[in-house]
Design an enzyme around this catalytic site. Structure first.
Site, mmCIF file in Angstrom:
data_model
loop_
_atom_site.group_PDB
_atom_site.id
_atom_site.type_symbol
_atom_site.label_atom_id
_atom_site.label_comp_id
_atom_site.label_asym_id
_atom_site.label_seq_id
_atom_site.Cartn_x
_atom_site.Cartn_y
_atom_site.Cartn_z
ATOM 1 N N HIS A 1 0.699 -1.409 0.297
ATOM 2 C CA HIS A 1 0.207 0.081 0.063
ATOM 3 C C HIS A 1 1.040 1.288 -0.070
ATOM 4 O O HIS A 1 0.390 2.017 0.624
ATOM 5 C CB HIS A 1 -0.713 -0.124 1.281
ATOM 6 C CG HIS A 1 -1.795 -1.041 0.788
ATOM 7 N ND1 HIS A 1 -2.625 -1.629 -0.221
ATOM 8 C CD2 HIS A 1 -2.887 -1.322 2.101
ATOM 9 C CE1 HIS A 1 -3.180 -2.722 -0.406
ATOM 10 N NE2 HIS A 1 -3.568 -2.782 1.494
ATOM 11 N N HIS B 1 -9.484 2.273 0.543
ATOM 12 C CA HIS B 1 -9.930 1.249 1.182
ATOM 13 C C HIS B 1 -10.201 1.523 2.543
ATOM 14 O O HIS B 1 -10.491 0.894 3.346
ATOM 15 C CB HIS B 1 -8.301 1.319 2.215
ATOM 16 C CG HIS B 1 -8.028 -0.373 2.907
ATOM 17 N ND1 HIS B 1 -8.644 -1.182 2.879
ATOM 18 C CD2 HIS B 1 -6.479 -0.963 1.621
ATOM 19 C CE1 HIS B 1 -8.027 -2.300 2.999
ATOM 20 N NE2 HIS B 1 -7.057 -2.382 2.827
ATOM 21 N N GLU C 1 -12.011 -3.547 -2.669
ATOM 22 C CA GLU C 1 -10.348 -2.372 -3.390
ATOM 23 C C GLU C 1 -10.499 -2.525 -4.892
ATOM 24 O O GLU C 1 -9.849 -3.688 -5.171
ATOM 25 C CB GLU C 1 -9.144 -2.828 -3.157
ATOM 26 C CG GLU C 1 -9.464 -2.413 -1.126
ATOM 27 C CD GLU C 1 -8.001 -3.312 -0.382
ATOM 28 O OE1 GLU C 1 -7.044 -3.203 -0.151
ATOM 29 O OE2 GLU C 1 -8.933 -4.250 0.320
HETATM 30 C C1 GLA Z 1 -5.118 -5.625 1.581
HETATM 31 C C2 GLA Z 1 -4.049 -6.788 1.921
HETATM 32 C C3 GLA Z 1 -4.236 -7.125 3.117
HETATM 33 C C4 GLA Z 1 -4.348 -6.140 4.425
HETATM 34 C C5 GLA Z 1 -4.942 -5.165 4.040
HETATM 35 C C6 GLA Z 1 -4.618 -3.683 5.166
HETATM 36 O O1 GLA Z 1 -6.278 -5.703 1.881
HETATM 37 O O2 GLA Z 1 -4.904 -7.614 0.895
HETATM 38 O O3 GLA Z 1 -3.305 -8.023 3.125
HETATM 39 O O4 GLA Z 1 -2.659 -5.755 4.226
HETATM 40 O O5 GLA Z 1 -4.640 -4.804 3.168
HETATM 41 O O6 GLA Z 1 -4.500 -4.434 6.647
#
Ligand code: GLA
Length: 389
Positions: free
Chosen positions: A142, A215, A353
């Site tokens: 991220h 997110h 997402e």
């Molecule tokens: C995304 C990732 C997860 C996790 C979340 C945040 O969805 O794929 O593995 O890192 O973000 O916690």
């Protein structure tokens, strides 16, 4: 006779006046329908004295969305239930303080690259780049240590029948290890049909990689129950299996005959604990990219539908992106308490997402995430709410 004509004249004037005042009332009413004001309030102060703001967008139906310029976080988002009651359907906090912990990306804009890049390394035009391995010291996640979820964006409210908030951010060349000055714009528009549209665009002055998303953590019961009873449909015949670091193996696997098959409405709880499924074990539940069935490649199309039968809330996700990360809050652990004193245990919310495939910069067979100086990155994702009775 004189008195009569005087009275007629006076009556005429009164009628005319009441007509014109009726007209201006109508205009005012029309104005209040067509221009939904955006309220700006303080969201809090950082330890270094900087401040963050919160913008409240409302539509005529009563849907309300609060967005802060810190991380472009959608901190509050209401949707109607089957009795017409609007309640908050996202996880988050009432003020900036809660976001400084920091929480797991609640409601935030994710960039420069959403999801994982193996070992934080990738090659571009012959040059090797090293990014932070901020996910268990193994992979890049991220956008790095200070991703777009942790920066202050410049906000410009746009009032109208469909109020919008335009957020811009200049991500400098070298920031978090990524090449190129990247000018990013995200526009959130609250539409008349109870949908929130997210338009992403960006340009760069050096070849770079990009994968932007939002997110938000949804709980359509308005945090009354967990999400295991939510019914999900994904318009995807294939998904990306992952390794133990949650990096796609490169295989595009058919969902048919697996607990990853959401091609028809399926309750999340049905397969999420199927420990016989190696992919469920690796993800600790669902935490995978589903490859969306598309006709053209990048048309805006229905990716996902979520229904909470108890409240009657329905959410549809439409996107121009080729994939969607369906994550079931497996890393939530009850340590966070959010708005209204509600505690957030494991699997209390779900994320959808929209994205390009994780680790694309290292997987030549995946659709490209490279952005060149003469190109404009443009994607759109819409979250639309309605009711099922
Ligand atoms: C995304 C990732 C997860 C996790 C979340 C945040 O969805 O794929 O593995 O890192 O973000 O916690």
């Amino acid at each position: 006779m004189k008195i009569k004509s005087f009275l007629t004249l006076a009556l005429g004037i009164v009628i005319l006046q009441s007509c014109s005042s009726k007209k201006s009332e109508d205009n005012q009413q029309k104005d209040s329908v067509t221009v939904n004001k955006i309220e700006k309030t303080s969201f809090g102060t950082f330890p270094d004295g900087r401040t963050a703001d919160s913008y409240t967008l409302k539509n005529a139906n009563g849907m309300e969305v609060k967005i802060t310029n810190y991380g472009g976080v959608v901190s509050h988002w209401t949707a109607p239930d089957k009795d017409g009651k609007y309640e908050d359907i996202v996880l988050g906090f009432d003020s900036l303080a809660g976001y400084l912990t920091p929480p797991p990306y609640f409601g935030a804009i994710i960039g420069r690259y959403g999801n994982r890049i193996a070992k934080g390394k990738f090659k571009l035009e012959g040059k090797e780049y090293a990014l932070a391995t901020n996910n268990n010291n193994l992979n890049h996640l991220h956008g790095g240590v200070v991703g777009y979820d942790k920066v202050l964006w410049t906000a410009e409210p746009i009032e109208g029948e469909e109020p919008a908030l335009k957020l811009t951010y200049l991500s400098k060349d070298g920031e978090e290890g990524y090449p190129g000055n990247l000018n990013v714009t995200v526009i959130y528009t609250l539409q008349k049909d109870n949908s929130l549209k997210m338009d992403y665009s960006a340009t760069t002055d050096k070849t770079t990689i990009i994968n932007l998303t939002n997110h938000s953590y949804f709980n359509l019961s308005a945090s009354k129950n967990n999400i295991l009873d939510h019914e999900v449909t994904l318009n995807a015949d294939r998904f990306l299996p992952v390794d133990k670091g949650l990096i796609p193996t490169g295989e595009l696997r058919a969902v048919k005959g697996t607990v990853f098959d959401f091609t028809s409405p399926t309750v999340i709880g049905k397969g999420i604990n199927d420990e016989k499924d190696e992919q469920i074990k690796l993800g600790g539940g669902y935490d995978h990219a589903w490859i969306l069935n598309k006709k053209e490649g990048n048309e805006l199309s229905l990716a996902a539908t979520v229904v909470d039968k108890t409240s009657g809330r329905k959410m549809e996700v439409l996107t121009t992106e080729p994939a969607i990360q369906f994550y079931t809050g497996n890393f939530l652990d009850g340590k966070l308490t959010g708005k209204g004193g509600v505690n957030y245990p494991k699997r209390f919310a779900l994320c959808l997402e929209s994205e390009h495939y994780p680790d694309s910069p290292n997987q030549a067979a995946f659709p490209t995430t490279v952005l060149k100086p003469n190109e404009t990155y443009k994607t759109t994702t819409i979250y639309k709410f309605s009711v099922v009775k």
